[in-house]
Design an enzyme around this catalytic site. Structure first.
Site, PDB file in Angstrom:
ATOM      1  N   CYS A   1       0.843  -1.207   0.000  1.00  0.00           N
ATOM      2  CA  CYS A   1       0.000   0.000   0.000  1.00  0.00           C
ATOM      3  C   CYS A   1       0.876   1.253   0.000  1.00  0.00           C
ATOM      4  O   CYS A   1       1.551   1.535  -0.968  1.00  0.00           O
ATOM      5  CB  CYS A   1      -0.971  -0.062   1.185  1.00  0.00           C
ATOM      6  SG  CYS A   1      -2.361   1.061   1.026  1.00  0.00           S
TER       7      CYS A   1
ATOM      8  N   HIS B   1      -3.502  -5.623   1.014  1.00  0.00           N
ATOM      9  CA  HIS B   1      -2.847  -5.846   2.305  1.00  0.00           C
ATOM     10  C   HIS B   1      -2.813  -7.339   2.656  1.00  0.00           C
ATOM     11  O   HIS B   1      -3.765  -7.831   3.258  1.00  0.00           O
ATOM     12  CB  HIS B   1      -3.613  -5.110   3.411  1.00  0.00           C
ATOM     13  CG  HIS B   1      -3.423  -3.641   3.413  1.00  0.00           C
ATOM     14  ND1 HIS B   1      -2.454  -3.009   4.170  1.00  0.00           N
ATOM     15  CD2 HIS B   1      -4.076  -2.657   2.761  1.00  0.00           C
ATOM     16  CE1 HIS B   1      -2.519  -1.704   3.977  1.00  0.00           C
ATOM     17  NE2 HIS B   1      -3.496  -1.455   3.135  1.00  0.00           N
TER      18      HIS B   1
ATOM     19  N   GLU C   1      -1.241  -8.731   5.024  1.00  0.00           N
ATOM     20  CA  GLU C   1      -1.231  -8.939   6.481  1.00  0.00           C
ATOM     21  C   GLU C   1      -2.654  -8.925   7.052  1.00  0.00           C
ATOM     22  O   GLU C   1      -2.893  -9.440   8.142  1.00  0.00           O
ATOM     23  CB  GLU C   1      -0.346  -7.883   7.171  1.00  0.00           C
ATOM     24  CG  GLU C   1      -0.966  -6.510   7.403  1.00  0.00           C
ATOM     25  CD  GLU C   1      -0.958  -5.600   6.181  1.00  0.00           C
ATOM     26  OE1 GLU C   1      -0.701  -6.092   5.063  1.00  0.00           O
ATOM     27  OE2 GLU C   1      -1.221  -4.388   6.336  1.00  0.00           O
TER      28      GLU C   1
END
Lengths: 232, 721
Positions: free
Chosen positions: A86, A203, A205
């Site tokens: 990002c 993302h 994660e």
């Protein structure tokens, strides 16, 4: 093996990445405040998401010019993996480590939702655990994710299979409706010429624990960890 | 200007004329916004204690016991007036302010909720306010990395000229990391850290305590603070690091009344005085005077009490995070508030008098209409039963109040921090806190029901939010409120406040939910539109969920399940969305919370916790029709209301907003019905099929998936046009 998670002022996904690498996956990882300019002892880098320097000037522009980025470049030159997520992707393009630029979304608002992506290549240190053309779902959350590159660059990226992820529909088709931000050729992530520097808008994660919806994203960190173990 | 009577009291107490700096201190500290001068007697009626309440109202945020040594910080604020004058910055700094209330307790902010109230989107001005306020919240919240998990967006023309921007924040830390705002030791230094001090937000507290005039946009702009979320993010990290390292003995954020407010309150709460050296305050512009330094409401600033030997370590942290900070004074044994500037004493006041000397009083109150507190006569007739019932349903479903708020919440980063288990768009959001326990969050209000009957409406608001938690299986922990009303100097408005506070308090007591904080926003009236807002006592409620029990979805998930309606549907049409669309704003009976409502909530929670419920949804705005439609997504439903609708008007069955009702779907109806016991409940149909089919005694409606999704997409389509 130790992975550095770079913290600029305004980075806000640093602790999330740390949680996934350390708590969820049991890897050795550490946050590094940007004023610590030395990355010796680290075998990989994650530049996490957030709003480094408030996105003032341009998203990623100020972070890209901090001295710690020289150390990140040095580490990348040694072939060690660097993943920009990002805002981290924006920083890497601003720092010249990746081609192209990320501009304001076609519908000029922040967008936070899950998106379908197609894994275009498994020949990177970040995607070896996926299947080629596998369709996965990861969350996006950004306002400047509209990837742009000139034709020459696009040709270069295509020719060398350096586009890693594209926004697709559920069936794996590249369509305008599946494109959340107007990115050219639905590009969501690319690697550099050496294939060891990845930038992506989604993302991983945020998709690393089933209770949060999916653990698909974990495969990216697993791929990265395996690559480090095998090569360094 | 200080009110005449205040000035008189001050002169008498001081035995002299207060100088201009001192007058400024009183003007802000004694404003309704800071002192609750006319609402305090009412707020005292709330029950604020409970087994999980470690710190109740009075500090920057309440502290609640959670699991495994974790505690939650919980607070709510309004930023209404600034958001009208400068919607982007007003809304953004509303987020910033509440977040600092949380960090000043030592907790990391983990969730935000935003109840918002706007004028209808048929005027360019309302549209502008709506778009900019959302942008302000998104811009600030996303940047600091705190997920906006839940909200409410309600449109009514009476909010034109005075939109409401309320914000709830929840923080998390370990119990031994909590810091309070009471000063500890005389001789300790006061360190101001974060942003520098400019001339913005001068007199914000006193500005928030009066009506909005027609020229407010131009005249009051200097009273609005400008937000810098980047600095806020650094301030969060710096503050939490300073607290974790043990340097901070007491902490308070700078909000209303600026440095003057924070420093005098911190000292007063510790039974001490303070000596401020205004020259030391890092200033954003040259030639600021003591009045401006003391009262500016520049954002992103924190005040720490620090032992003299730790000051350098704190300033080193300030430097690490590229912030401003300075030692700006010290705590004194003598209970005086002294401000020094350019070698002179510019203010010297008895600190108890400044911070707690404001005269507290109740204002005259009077019920509207006949003057008697009782049933109001119906002012207009019931509408005819619509010939095209399907169209009536679609009109309700596609109204902006009922439509999906996806256009709003997809602008908020609601997944940062890796806790979001239940995302926005459901009755309640759920965050993972520990491996075994989650936090459920809900917020909102029922302004139109509250306008018709402030007591019942406020009570129904508590029940609706409690139901939102119950359908996720959550046990409520605590409640915060934001009491938004018109001008309390008008007896009818003061009556509304009084009744609503009683209803809210009674509802919370019945459900054993302690009221642990909040704020009061009065004078919400618009000169331009000659309107007062409907009474809007909005609340935020949080609860505890066990994560090893499946959390039901708000939508049907599997075909072939039985759908159970719990609670009684009565022809209570007053203030309903359906009547409002028809322009019947004065007609119909106000909804009343049934006597067994508390039992219904508990039974639904127990049913959910049995693990046998696969989807569950609160019924409120738009009634049964909206509830059923909202649950149909990939899986539809076939409903037969035969028994329930017998002898009833179809529009009343479909659209009544009777409180304490919910819909459940389950593969094990017998077991679930047994858990619901003798409560009013019935199996009304089965999940499955395409779209929604509803049959009643005298009607039949079929809505296709396309019609449902078109209706629910009305707001998103409207905004993206």
């Amino acid at each position: 093996m130790k992975i550095a998670i770079i913290q600029f002022g305004g980075t806000n996904c640093d602790l999330d990445v740390l949680h996934v690498l350390k708590e969820v996956m049991g890897l050795d990882a550490e946050t590094v405040w940007y004023k610590q300019e030395d990355l010796s002892g680290f075998d990989g880098v994650v530049v996490p998401g957030g709003f480094s320097y408030g996105d003032y000037l341009r998203a990623g522009a100020i972070a890209a010019r901090t001295p710690i980025m020289d150390s990140v470049k040095k580490l990348a030159a040694e072939g060690k993996p660097v993943m920009g997520i990002c805002n981290g992707f924006q920083v890497l393009t601003e720092a010249g480590m990746l081609k192209g630029a990320l501009t304001t979304n076609a519908y000029p608002k922040f967008r936070c939702h899950w998106a379908s992506l197609r894994v275009e290549t498994t020949d990177t240190p970040f995607t070896s655990k996926f299947g080629k053309r596998e369709v996965i779902r990861l969350p996006i959350a950004h306002m400047e994710g509209n990837f742009y590159a000139e034709e020459e660059t696009l040709a270069e990226l295509d020719e060398n299979e350096r586009v890693v992820f594209r926004y697709v529909d559920e069936n794996g088709k590249v369509t305008d409706d599946a494109n959340p931000n107007g990115s050219i050729e639905n590009i969501a992530g690319i690697v550099n010429e050496g294939r060891n520097v990845l930038g992506l808008m989604p993302h991983p994660e945020r998709a690393s624990e089933t209770i949060l919806g999916s653990d698909t994203g974990r495969k990216m960190f697993e791929s990265m960890a395996d690559y480090i173990t095998e090569n360094f | 200007m200080l009110p005449e009577e205040d000035l008189k009291i001050i002169k008498e107490k001081l035995g002299r004329e207060p100088n201009l700096v001192e007058q400024g201190c009183f003007l802000n500290m004694w404003s309704e916004h800071c002192s609750y001068r006319s609402s305090a007697p009412l707020l005292k009626t709330f029950t604020t204690t409970g087994e999980n309440v470690l710190i109740g109202p009075g500090d920057d945020a309440a502290i609640l016991k959670f699991e495994d040594g974790y505690v939650l910080a919980f607070a709510m604020e309004s930023h209404n007036h600034p958001s009208y004058v400068d919607p982007y910055n007003g809304a953004a700094t509303g987020v910033g302010g509440i977040v600092r209330d949380i960090i000043s307790m030592g907790a990391r902010p983990i969730a935000l909720m935003d109840p918002l109230y706007f004028g209808t989107l048929d005027t360019p001005k309302n549209l502008f306010l709506f778009e900019q306020i959302i942008k302000g919240i998104a811009g600030y919240g996303n940047c600091i990395g705190v997920p906006v998990l839940r909200g409410e967006t309600f449109f009514d023309r009476r909010y034109s000229g005075n939109p409401l921007v309320n914000v709830v924040c929840v923080g998390l830390c370990k119990e031994d990391e909590v810091v309070i705002s009471n000063a500890q030791t005389p001789g300790n230094r006061l360190v101001l850290a974060g942003s520098s001090t400019g001339k913005d937000g001068l007199g914000g507290a006193s500005f928030a305590s009066r009506d909005l005039s027609e020229s407010a946009e131009a005249e009051d702009r200097p009273s609005v603070q400008v937000g810098d979320p980047y600095t806020e993010k650094l301030t969060i990290e710096m503050t939490l690091e300073a607290i974790r390292k043990g340097y901070v003995k007491a902490c308070r954020d700078l909000g209303a009344a600026g440095l003057g407010g924070a420093s005098s309150e911190m000292a007063f709460k510790g039974g001490l005085g303070a000596h401020i050296i205004a020259d030391n305050v890092p200033q954003r512009e040259p030639n600021m005077n003591a009045y401006e330094i003391l009262l500016a409401e520049s954002q992103e600033r924190m005040l720490f009490e620090v032992a003299p030997e730790d000051v350098d370590a704190v300033l080193a942290l300030v430097e690490k995070y590229d912030l401003n900070g300075a030692d700006i004074g010290y705590l004194t044994e003598e209970k005086t508030y002294v401000v020094e500037f350019r070698g002179e004493i510019v203010a010297e006041l008895p600190i108890d008098f400044l911070t707690a000397g404001v005269p507290i009083f109740e204002r005259p109150s009077k019920a509207p209409g006949s003057g008697e507190e009782g049933d109001k006569p119906e002012k207009s007739e019931k509408p005819e039963i619509p010939a095209d019932l399907k169209q009536a349903v679609l009109n309700v479903l596609s109204s902006h109040n009922l439509a999906s708020k996806e256009w709003i919440y997809r602008q908020y980063d609601h997944e940062v921090q890796l806790r979001t288990v239940v995302k926005p768009g459901e009755d309640a959001g759920v965050l993972k806190i520990t491996d075994s326990h989650g936090l459920a969050l809900s917020c909102g209000c029922q302004p139109r029901a509250t306008l018709l009957d402030p007591y019942e409406g406020a009570k129904a608001t508590v029940y609706e939010n409690a139901m939102n938690l119950a359908v996720k299986g959550a046990e409520p922990l605590a409640l915060v409120n934001c009491l938004n009303f018109g001008n309390p100097e008008r007896p009818e408005i003061y009556w509304q406040i009084k009744q609503a506070v009683l209803g809210l308090g009674d509802g919370a007591r019945e459900l054993s939910i302690p009221v642990v904080g909040g704020n009061v926003s009065l004078y919400n009236e618009s000169d331009e539109h000659k309107t007062a807002i409907p009474p809007t006592p909005s609340i935020g409620v949080i609860g505890k969920v066990e994560l090893n029990i499946p959390i039901p979805s708000s939508s049907f998930t599997r075909p072939g399940e039985s759908i159970i309606l719990v609670g009684e549907t009565k022809p209570e049409m007053g203030g309903s969305e359906y009547y409002t669309i028809l322009g019947k704003t004065e007609a119909g009976a106000a909804p009343k919370v049934p006597e067994n409502a508390q039992k219904i909530i508990k039974a639904i929670r127990d049913a959910v916790k049995s693990g046998k419920v696969s989807s569950a949804h609160d019924l409120s705005l738009g009634g049964l029709a909206a509830g059923l439609a909202g649950m149909c997504g990939t899986v539809g439903a076939e409903i037969d209301l035969g028994e329930i609708s017998a002898g009833q008007q179809p529009d009343e069955v479909l659209f009544a907003e009777s409180p304490a009702r919910a819909l459940l779907s389950t593969p094990e109806p017998e077991a679930v019905l047994a858990l619901l016991g003798d409560l009013s409940c019935a199996i009304i149909g089965k999940t499955g099929g395409n779209g929604l089919r509803v049959k009643g005694e005298s009607f039949e409606i079929a809505l296709s998936p396309e019609e449902l999704s078109e209706a629910s997409g009305s707001l998103t389509r409207f905004m993206m046009k």
